[in-house]
Design a protein around this motif. Sequence first.
Motif, PDB file in Angstrom:
ATOM      1  N   HIS A  51      18.697  23.503 -17.208  1.00  9.42           N
ATOM      2  CA  HIS A  51      16.951  23.674 -17.298  1.00  9.42           C
ATOM      3  C   HIS A  51      17.303  22.862 -15.669  1.00  9.42           C
ATOM      4  CE1 HIS A  51      16.708  23.496 -21.759  1.00  9.42           C
ATOM      5  NE2 HIS A  51      18.480  22.473 -21.123  1.00  9.42           N
ATOM      6  N   GLU A  66       6.858  27.771 -18.710  1.00  8.91           N
ATOM      7  CA  GLU A  66       8.140  27.639 -18.538  1.00  8.91           C
ATOM      8  C   GLU A  66       8.629  25.448 -18.008  1.00  8.91           C
ATOM      9  OE1 GLU A  66      11.744  28.275 -19.487  1.00  8.91           O
ATOM     10  OE2 GLU A  66      10.410  30.086 -19.680  1.00  8.91           O
ATOM     11  N   GLN A  70      10.776  23.282 -19.403  1.00  9.53           N
ATOM     12  CA  GLN A  70      11.354  22.306 -18.999  1.00  9.53           C
ATOM     13  C   GLN A  70      12.139  21.003 -19.056  1.00  9.53           C
ATOM     14  OE1 GLN A  70      14.566  23.798 -19.172  1.00  9.53           O
ATOM     15  NE2 GLN A  70      12.780  25.971 -19.670  1.00  9.53           N
TER      16      GLN A  70
END
Length: 112
Positions: A51, A66, A70
């Motif tokens: 991650h 994203e 994340q």
Amino acid sequence: MPMDKLKQEFYHQLDLAKAELKLKNYSKSFYHLESAHILGQNHIARHTVSHLWMLYYGIKTKNVKEITGQILRILASLLFTLIWVPFGNTGGSNVSAIKPMPIRKELQKFFN
């Protein structure tokens, strides 16, 4: 397959992802990051590392969804990996964080 083969393939996929990221082959890089996530999701450190690299990918590609996704997934990987993980989930913000998924064909041998 022994666990060491799975661990070895995790790092191999991570290395492939880093190399593609450096070359700005973003879709190839993310595919390898997803594979690394699948391979590492049952181990706290590897799960979190996958991650972290997806976060770095989000930063490099200026993908706010994203990046945000994340950050949340990094926290979840630290808190929930030993309790429950959605088996086969590719780990990106483009999929539900709680949805189990089929294991990619090329990775199935690491889970038999």
